[in-house]
Write an enzyme that holds these catalytic residues in place. Structure first.
Site, mmCIF file in Angstrom:
data_model
loop_
_atom_site.group_PDB
_atom_site.id
_atom_site.type_symbol
_atom_site.label_atom_id
_atom_site.label_comp_id
_atom_site.label_asym_id
_atom_site.label_seq_id
_atom_site.Cartn_x
_atom_site.Cartn_y
_atom_site.Cartn_z
ATOM 1 N N ASP A 250 50.424 85.770 18.337
ATOM 2 C CA ASP A 250 49.723 84.620 17.757
ATOM 3 C C ASP A 250 50.441 84.177 16.489
ATOM 4 O OD1 ASP A 250 47.829 85.143 19.681
ATOM 5 O OD2 ASP A 250 46.197 85.542 18.281
ATOM 6 N N ARG B 77 54.270 79.391 23.097
ATOM 7 C CA ARG B 77 52.949 78.783 23.300
ATOM 8 C C ARG B 77 52.755 77.780 22.165
ATOM 9 N NH1 ARG B 77 48.869 83.090 22.755
ATOM 10 N NH2 ARG B 77 48.630 82.522 20.581
HETATM 11 C C1 LIG Z 1 45.364 79.624 24.381
HETATM 12 C C2 LIG Z 1 45.276 79.224 22.939
HETATM 13 C C3 LIG Z 1 45.892 79.988 21.980
HETATM 14 C C4 LIG Z 1 45.826 79.609 20.632
HETATM 15 N N1 LIG Z 1 46.516 80.343 19.703
HETATM 16 C C5 LIG Z 1 46.567 79.909 18.434
HETATM 17 C C6 LIG Z 1 47.376 80.578 17.470
HETATM 18 O O1 LIG Z 1 48.023 81.600 17.756
HETATM 19 N N2 LIG Z 1 47.434 80.065 16.208
HETATM 20 C C7 LIG Z 1 46.734 78.922 15.857
HETATM 21 O O2 LIG Z 1 46.847 78.476 14.703
HETATM 22 N N3 LIG Z 1 45.939 78.300 16.745
HETATM 23 C C8 LIG Z 1 45.827 78.754 18.019
HETATM 24 N N4 LIG Z 1 45.035 78.087 18.921
HETATM 25 C C9 LIG Z 1 44.110 77.025 18.455
HETATM 26 C C10 LIG Z 1 44.782 75.665 18.349
HETATM 27 O O3 LIG Z 1 45.661 75.638 17.254
HETATM 28 C C11 LIG Z 1 43.738 74.536 18.148
HETATM 29 O O4 LIG Z 1 43.044 74.760 16.961
HETATM 30 C C12 LIG Z 1 42.711 74.416 19.247
HETATM 31 O O5 LIG Z 1 43.269 74.649 20.498
HETATM 32 C C13 LIG Z 1 42.077 73.005 19.250
HETATM 33 O O6 LIG Z 1 43.053 72.027 19.456
HETATM 34 P P1 LIG Z 1 43.338 71.287 20.864
HETATM 35 O O7 LIG Z 1 44.798 71.350 21.145
HETATM 36 O O8 LIG Z 1 42.474 71.836 21.916
HETATM 37 O O9 LIG Z 1 43.116 69.757 20.606
HETATM 38 P P2 LIG Z 1 41.998 68.943 19.846
HETATM 39 O O10 LIG Z 1 42.549 67.575 19.713
HETATM 40 O O11 LIG Z 1 41.561 69.667 18.610
HETATM 41 O O12 LIG Z 1 40.868 68.941 20.889
HETATM 42 C C14 LIG Z 1 40.976 68.190 22.093
HETATM 43 C C15 LIG Z 1 39.624 68.158 22.742
HETATM 44 O O13 LIG Z 1 39.362 69.444 23.308
HETATM 45 C C16 LIG Z 1 38.041 69.840 23.023
HETATM 46 N N5 LIG Z 1 38.106 71.101 22.278
HETATM 47 C C17 LIG Z 1 39.125 71.562 21.533
HETATM 48 N N6 LIG Z 1 38.842 72.758 21.001
HETATM 49 C C18 LIG Z 1 37.585 73.055 21.421
HETATM 50 C C19 LIG Z 1 36.691 74.148 21.193
HETATM 51 N N7 LIG Z 1 37.058 75.187 20.403
HETATM 52 N N8 LIG Z 1 35.457 74.102 21.774
HETATM 53 C C20 LIG Z 1 35.075 73.052 22.557
HETATM 54 N N9 LIG Z 1 35.876 71.996 22.810
HETATM 55 C C21 LIG Z 1 37.113 71.985 22.263
HETATM 56 C C22 LIG Z 1 37.387 68.744 22.223
HETATM 57 O O14 LIG Z 1 36.584 67.962 23.077
HETATM 58 C C23 LIG Z 1 38.521 67.900 21.719
HETATM 59 O O15 LIG Z 1 38.217 66.543 21.669
HETATM 60 C C24 LIG Z 1 45.087 78.453 20.255
HETATM 61 C C25 LIG Z 1 44.471 77.681 21.237
HETATM 62 C C26 LIG Z 1 44.546 78.038 22.558
HETATM 63 C C27 LIG Z 1 43.878 77.187 23.585
#
Ligand SMILES: Cc1cc2nc3c(=O)[nH]c(=O)nc-3n(C[C@H](O)[C@H](O)[C@H](O)COP(=O)(O)OP(=O)(O)OC[C@H]3O[C@@H](n4cnc5c(N)ncnc54)[C@H](O)[C@@H]3O)c2cc1C
Length: 241
Positions: free
Chosen positions: A58, A108
């Site tokens: 991560d 990732r």
């Molecule tokens: C597999 C995975 C690994 C990750 N690892 C890391 C990491 O190592 N370090 C790090 O800093 N971040 C990590 N993240 C978190 C990432 O940085 C984002 O904060 C998170 O994924 C929300 O951003 P998004 O790309 O989904 O887009 P966004 O534009 O934030 O969201 C797009 C849409 O998806 C939906 N959505 C997004 N998140 C959620 C939620 N939590 N619950 C419900 N609906 C949601 C909403 O409807 C939103 O409109 C990880 C995320 C995933 C999926």
């Protein structure tokens, strides 16, 4: 923590599960002793390889990025089955991605989850989304040539649709890449979020993996994730109702 993950990997091996693990270096004592943390990572990578699994690292707050990338590169020199997360919101990430690409890395790509100052991370969501699309395009290009494992860690369906089109244009269709069954790119999402869309993507041939946090401390972990970025609370609420 290391021993716990070693046991998990042993279970993965015994049960032949198609499961990968993802670890935070601060859980492996990065603040206390980076050298010991590296030893732990090497042990996990070796066990993951023996289990036919994969070790993800991560990415945490920006102050850890240098050390995280250094440790990733050290482990990658010894094991191919290890990947690292990059955050699109960081201003430094385009340079980090370019520096990693010669390793044929597994990356990732996520938008980024921590509260960072504006000189370190793009403060506007639309800029982060645009940065993500550019970085993802670059990663896809390499994945299409079999020179990267591209993972898009996002729930952003609009972005995913754009990336799928881009991948088609590059001939990087899922299932056709150098990383075997996983193809040139995959989508990873969090457990319980966009579950129906996860299934729909999988049914359309896009490999989808679901990241699950588990264990007795999942609740404090979850609360910390929310505290790191209050905007996440809205996502969770929307997802519940
Ligand atoms: C597999 C995975 C690994 C990750 N690892 C890391 C990491 O190592 N370090 C790090 O800093 N971040 C990590 N993240 C978190 C990432 O940085 C984002 O904060 C998170 O994924 C929300 O951003 P998004 O790309 O989904 O887009 P966004 O534009 O934030 O969201 C797009 C849409 O998806 C939906 N959505 C997004 N998140 C959620 C939620 N939590 N619950 C419900 N609906 C949601 C909403 O409807 C939103 O409109 C990880 C995320 C995933 C999926």
């Amino acid at each position: 923590v290391r021993d716990h993950y070693l046991r998990v990997l042993e279970e993965i091996r015994q049960r032949q599960l198609p499961t990968e693990i993802s670890v935070k270096l601060t859980h492996l004592g990065l603040d206390l002793n980076p050298k010991a943390c590296l030893q732990d990572l090497l042990a996990l990578a070796a066990r993951a390889a023996a289990a036919g699994s994969f070790l993800w690292i991560d990415m945490e707050e920006s102050r850890y990025v240098d050390t995280t990338l250094e440790l990733f590169q050290a482990v990658r020199a010894a094991h191919t089955g290890v990947g690292v997360c990059l955050q699109a919101y960081l201003r430094r990430t385009p340079a980090d991605l370019e520096a990693l690409l010669p390793l044929a890395p597994a990356i990732r790509l996520v938008k980024g989850a921590y509260n960072e100052p504006p000189d370190v991370a793009l403060p506007k969501k639309r800029d982060v989304d645009a940065a993500y699309a550019v970085l993802a395009g670059r990663l896809l290009q390499r994945a299409a040539q079999g020179e990267a494992r591209a993972v898009f860690g996002t729930h952003d369906l609009h972005l995913i649709a754009r990336l799928r089109e881009r991948a088609l244009g590059l001939g990087a269709a899922p299932g056709g890449g150098a990383w075997g069954a996983w193809g040139a790119y995959e989508i990873h999402m969090l457990y319980g979020i966009r579950a129906a869309e996860q299934r729909a993507l999988q049914n359309e041939g896009v490999p989808v993996r679901v990241l699950i946090s588990y264990g007795t401390h999942w609740f404090p972990w979850y609360m910390r994730r929310l505290a790191e970025r209050p905007a996440n609370v809205w996502f969770v609420v929307r997802n519940l109702f």
